[in-house]
Design an enzyme around this catalytic site. Structure first.
Site, PDB file in Angstrom:
ATOM      1  CE1 TYR A 270      32.864  38.556  36.930  1.00 27.10           C
ATOM      2  CE2 TYR A 270      31.533  37.918  38.811  1.00 27.10           C
ATOM      3  CZ  TYR A 270      32.644  37.730  38.009  1.00 27.10           C
ATOM      4  OH  TYR A 270      33.530  36.709  38.287  1.00 27.10           O
TER       5      TYR A 270
ATOM      6  CB  SER B 225      31.033  33.989  39.537  1.00 25.78           C
ATOM      7  OG  SER B 225      31.073  34.770  40.715  1.00 25.78           O
TER       8      SER B 225
HETATM    9  P1  NAP Z   1      42.586  37.054  36.108  1.00 23.93           P
HETATM   10  O1  NAP Z   1      43.723  36.717  36.985  1.00 23.93           O
HETATM   11  O2  NAP Z   1      42.270  38.470  35.768  1.00 23.93           O
HETATM   12  O3  NAP Z   1      42.726  36.187  34.759  1.00 23.93           O
HETATM   13  C1  NAP Z   1      41.826  36.342  33.710  1.00 23.93           C
HETATM   14  C2  NAP Z   1      42.566  36.192  32.403  1.00 23.93           C
HETATM   15  O4  NAP Z   1      41.594  36.294  31.328  1.00 23.93           O
HETATM   16  C3  NAP Z   1      43.582  37.334  32.179  1.00 23.93           C
HETATM   17  O5  NAP Z   1      44.795  36.809  31.695  1.00 23.93           O
HETATM   18  C4  NAP Z   1      42.892  38.200  31.137  1.00 23.93           C
HETATM   19  O6  NAP Z   1      43.780  38.900  30.300  1.00 23.93           O
HETATM   20  C5  NAP Z   1      42.134  37.167  30.329  1.00 23.93           C
HETATM   21  N1  NAP Z   1      41.107  37.776  29.513  1.00 23.93           N
HETATM   22  C6  NAP Z   1      40.329  38.854  29.823  1.00 23.93           C
HETATM   23  N2  NAP Z   1      39.525  39.159  28.795  1.00 23.93           N
HETATM   24  C7  NAP Z   1      39.810  38.264  27.806  1.00 23.93           C
HETATM   25  C8  NAP Z   1      39.326  38.079  26.496  1.00 23.93           C
HETATM   26  N3  NAP Z   1      38.400  38.896  25.963  1.00 23.93           N
HETATM   27  N4  NAP Z   1      39.833  37.075  25.759  1.00 23.93           N
HETATM   28  C9  NAP Z   1      40.792  36.265  26.267  1.00 23.93           C
HETATM   29  N5  NAP Z   1      41.305  36.397  27.497  1.00 23.93           N
HETATM   30  C10 NAP Z   1      40.807  37.391  28.261  1.00 23.93           C
HETATM   31  O7  NAP Z   1      41.223  36.494  36.739  1.00 23.93           O
HETATM   32  P2  NAP Z   1      40.855  35.137  37.520  1.00 23.93           P
HETATM   33  O8  NAP Z   1      40.511  35.528  38.887  1.00 23.93           O
HETATM   34  O9  NAP Z   1      41.837  34.070  37.255  1.00 23.93           O
HETATM   35  O10 NAP Z   1      39.469  34.827  36.794  1.00 23.93           O
HETATM   36  C11 NAP Z   1      39.276  33.709  35.948  1.00 23.93           C
HETATM   37  C12 NAP Z   1      37.779  33.463  35.863  1.00 23.93           C
HETATM   38  O11 NAP Z   1      37.284  33.201  37.176  1.00 23.93           O
HETATM   39  C13 NAP Z   1      36.968  34.631  35.335  1.00 23.93           C
HETATM   40  O12 NAP Z   1      35.945  34.147  34.492  1.00 23.93           O
HETATM   41  C14 NAP Z   1      36.370  35.244  36.585  1.00 23.93           C
HETATM   42  O13 NAP Z   1      35.160  35.938  36.327  1.00 23.93           O
HETATM   43  C15 NAP Z   1      36.148  34.005  37.411  1.00 23.93           C
HETATM   44  N6  NAP Z   1      36.019  34.237  38.851  1.00 23.93           N
HETATM   45  C16 NAP Z   1      37.052  34.775  39.554  1.00 23.93           C
HETATM   46  C17 NAP Z   1      36.888  34.996  40.927  1.00 23.93           C
HETATM   47  C18 NAP Z   1      37.974  35.594  41.781  1.00 23.93           C
HETATM   48  O14 NAP Z   1      37.698  35.961  42.939  1.00 23.93           O
HETATM   49  N7  NAP Z   1      39.220  35.704  41.301  1.00 23.93           N
HETATM   50  C19 NAP Z   1      35.675  34.657  41.536  1.00 23.93           C
HETATM   51  C20 NAP Z   1      34.662  34.089  40.785  1.00 23.93           C
HETATM   52  C21 NAP Z   1      34.843  33.880  39.434  1.00 23.93           C
HETATM   53  P3  NAP Z   1      44.096  40.467  30.640  1.00 23.93           P
HETATM   54  O15 NAP Z   1      44.800  40.448  31.953  1.00 23.93           O
HETATM   55  O16 NAP Z   1      44.918  40.901  29.480  1.00 23.93           O
HETATM   56  O17 NAP Z   1      42.737  41.129  30.726  1.00 23.93           O
END
Ligand code: NAP
Length: 254
Positions: A158, A145
Site C-alpha cells: 500500500y 495517502s
Molecule cells: P472505500 O469506501 O472502500 O471506497 C473505495 C471504492 O473504490 C469502493 O467503491 C471500491 O469498490 C472501489 N474500487 C476498488 N477497486 C476498484 C477498481 N479496481 N476499480 C474501480 N473501483 C474500485 O474507500 P475510501 O476510504 O473511500 O478510499 C478512497 C481512496 O482513499 C482510496 O484510494 C484509499 O486508498 C484512499 N485513502 C483512504 C483512507 C481512509 O482512511 N479511508 C486513508 C488514506 C487514503 P468495491 O467496494 O467493490 O471494492
C-alpha cells in the site's frame, strides 16, 4: 479571485460508489458539475448517481475496473460522449492491504494492490490527459495517502503504491504544466469510510489509536477530503500543481 465553481464543467470521479469518492461526487455536483462516476461496485455507483440526481445534479455511472486499460478507455469515452468533454478528474479508487510485514506479503497481494492503486491511477491519467490535451487543459487530483509521505508498517505494498501515486502526480505536473493541465494529490489520514471500518474489523485495537495518531484528536470525514479535492480541481487553485496535500488532522506534522 477565481471561484470554486464547476458550473458547465464535467468531472470524472473513480471510487465513486463509496466513502471519499461518493462524498466528492456529491460535492462536485453541488457546485454545478456534471459528474461521471466510475467504480467496480455497480449498486453503490448507481446509488451515488441517484443521490446526485436527487440534488438536481447530472450523473452518469459506468462500471469500471481501473486496473484494466480497456475499462478506463471506455469510462472516459462514455463520459465524453454523454457530456462532450471531461474537464477535471478525481482518480480516487483504491484498495487497502491486509496487514503483514514486508517479508510476509505475497506476490499476489503486492500485484493486486499495485495494480489498482498505482497502475489504476496511471491508466486513468494516461487516458484523461490524452482527452484533455486537444481541449486545451484540465485539472487532475489523485488520491494518495499519508502512506505516500511516511512509512506505513505492515502496509508495504500500500505504501509503495501511494508513494508511486505522488511520483506520478509530480511527474505529470512537470510534463503537462504548459499544456494547461494541473495535477495534484490529496494525502488523507485515517478517514471514516467503509475502508476504515474494514481495518477496524480486522484489528479492533486500531480504533483506540486513531484519536492519538491525529493531533486534531479524531479521524477525518470523507467530506473533509472531498473539500480538499474539489478545491485542488477548481480554478481557485489555478497556481497549484505537482502538490501532495496532506488532509490528515496533523498526522504527518509530528
Ligand atoms: P472505500 O469506501 O472502500 O471506497 C473505495 C471504492 O473504490 C469502493 O467503491 C471500491 O469498490 C472501489 N474500487 C476498488 N477497486 C476498484 C477498481 N479496481 N476499480 C474501480 N473501483 C474500485 O474507500 P475510501 O476510504 O473511500 O478510499 C478512497 C481512496 O482513499 C482510496 O484510494 C484509499 O486508498 C484512499 N485513502 C483512504 C483512507 C481512509 O482512511 N479511508 C486513508 C488514506 C487514503 P468495491 O467496494 O467493490 O471494492
Amino acid at each position: 479571485m477565481p471561484d470554486v465553481d464547476f458550473a458547465g464543467k464535467c468531472v470524472l470521479v473513480t471510487g465513486a460508489a463509496s466513502g471519499i469518492g461518493r462524498a466528492a461526487a456529491i460535492e462536485f455536483a453541488a457546485r454545478g458539475a456534471r459528474v461521471v462516476l466510475g467504480d467496480l461496485d455497480e449498486a453503490g455507483g448507481e446509488e451515488t448517481a441517484r443521490i446526485v440526481r436527487r440534488g438536481a445534479g447530472e450523473a452518469l455511472f459506468v462500471r469500471v475496473d481501473v486496473s484494466r486499460d480497456a475499462d478506463v478507455a471506455a469510462l472516459i469515452a462514455a463520459g465524453a460522449e454523454r457530456y462532450g468533454r471531461i474537464d477535471c478528474a478525481f482518480n480516487n479508487a483504491g484498495i487497502e492491504e491486509e496487514g503483514q510485514r514486508l517479508a510476509d506479503c505475497s506476490e499476489a497481494t503486492f500485484d493486486r494492490v499495485l495494480g489498482v492503486n498505482l497502475k489504476g491511477v496511471w491508466l486513468c491519467m494516461k487516458h484523461e490527459i490524452a482527452h484533455m490535451l486537444p481541449k486545451g487543459g484540465g485539472a487532475i487530483v489523485n488520491t494518495a495517502s499519508v502512506a505516500a509521505l511516511i512509512g506505513a508498517p505492515n502496509q508495504s505494498a500500500y505504501a509503495a503504491s501511494k508513494h508511486g501515486v505522488v511520483g506520478l502526480t509530480k511527474t505529470a505536473a512537470l510534463e503537462y504544466g504548459r499544456d494547461g493541465i494541473r495535477v495534484n494529490a490529496v494525502c488523507p489520514g485515517v478517514i471514516r469510510t467503509p475502508m476504515m471500518d474494514r481495518g477496524i474489523a480486522r484489528r479492533p485495537e486500531i480504533e483506540q489509536l486513531i484519536p492519538r495518531l491525529h493531533p486534531i484528536g479524531r479521524a477525518g470525514e470523507a467530506a473533509e477530503v472531498a473539500a480538499a479535492a474539489v478545491w485542488l480541481a477548481s480554478d481557485a487553485a489555478s497556481f497549484v500543481t505537482g502538490h501532495a496535500l496532506a488532509v490528515d488532522g496533523g498526522l504527518t506534522a509530528i
